[in-house]
Enzyme design. Sequence first.
Site, PDB file in Angstrom:
ATOM      1  N   CYS A  99      40.791  42.108  38.368  1.00  0.00           N
ATOM      2  CA  CYS A  99      39.722  41.486  37.593  1.00  0.00           C
ATOM      3  C   CYS A  99      39.271  40.234  38.325  1.00  0.00           C
ATOM      4  O   CYS A  99      40.106  39.434  38.766  1.00  0.00           O
ATOM      5  CB  CYS A  99      40.222  41.137  36.193  1.00  0.00           C
ATOM      6  SG  CYS A  99      38.992  40.338  35.144  1.00  0.00           S
ATOM      7  N   HIS A 141      36.475  48.518  31.336  1.00  0.00           N
ATOM      8  CA  HIS A 141      36.873  47.202  31.842  1.00  0.00           C
ATOM      9  C   HIS A 141      35.846  46.136  31.449  1.00  0.00           C
ATOM     10  O   HIS A 141      36.210  45.006  31.124  1.00  0.00           O
ATOM     11  CB  HIS A 141      37.033  47.268  33.364  1.00  0.00           C
ATOM     12  CG  HIS A 141      37.517  46.009  33.983  1.00  0.00           C
ATOM     13  ND1 HIS A 141      38.850  45.768  34.225  1.00  0.00           N
ATOM     14  CD2 HIS A 141      36.853  44.898  34.395  1.00  0.00           C
ATOM     15  CE1 HIS A 141      38.984  44.565  34.775  1.00  0.00           C
ATOM     16  NE2 HIS A 141      37.775  44.022  34.891  1.00  0.00           N
ATOM     17  N   GLU A 142      34.553  46.470  31.485  1.00  0.00           N
ATOM     18  CA  GLU A 142      33.511  45.498  31.155  1.00  0.00           C
ATOM     19  C   GLU A 142      33.270  45.358  29.656  1.00  0.00           C
ATOM     20  O   GLU A 142      32.788  44.324  29.203  1.00  0.00           O
ATOM     21  CB  GLU A 142      32.205  45.846  31.877  1.00  0.00           C
ATOM     22  CG  GLU A 142      32.305  45.795  33.389  1.00  0.00           C
ATOM     23  CD  GLU A 142      32.881  44.504  33.944  1.00  0.00           C
ATOM     24  OE1 GLU A 142      32.700  43.429  33.324  1.00  0.00           O
ATOM     25  OE2 GLU A 142      33.533  44.543  35.001  1.00  0.00           O
TER      26      GLU A 142
END
Length: 158
Positions: A99, A141-142
Site C-alpha cells: 500500500c 484495495h481502493e
Amino acid sequence: MRELCTLPNALLRKKSQKVEEIDAGIRELADEMVEFMRLNQDKRMRPVGLSAVQLGELVRMFAFLANPAAGADASVDIYVLVNPELVYSKGIHRVTEGCLSIPGRTFDLKRAKIVKIRGLTLDGQVRSFRGRDFMAQVFQHELDPQEGILVDQRSKEV
C-alpha cells in the site's frame, strides 16, 4: 500537488463521506489524483490505484489504471469513480499486497476473485466495472480506505 498521506496519519483510519455534488473542488481533486498517478508511474511507487483519502480528502472517490499491465506508459487511461460501491463479489484467492500509505511493507490476505463495482463518473454518469484476479484486488484495495480500513487491518504481515 498534495502530499501522499502515510501511516500514522489518523485520516487514513476515518470513514470517508459520500460526495453530494460533483463540483469544481471534486473535479480538481480528481485531476490531482490522476496527475499523482501519472507522475509516479515511472518511479518506485507505480500506483495502480489511489483513494482520495491518500491525498488528505475524506471523500468517497478513487482513481485506478484501466490496464495496470500497460506499465509505465504515461498515456495509459486512468479512471476516477465517485461514490464507488461493491455490487457483488465471487470466489476467494490469496494475494500479497502493498500500500502506498504503508511504504515498505507487504501483507498476505484473502480477496474476492471476481468483483463488480459501480460509481459515478465526473460527468455524473453511473458506470460499472467488473474485475477479475488482479483488477478485482485493485478495486477491493481502493474501496477499503473509504471505510477507514487499510490492508494491514485485513491481513497478517508477510
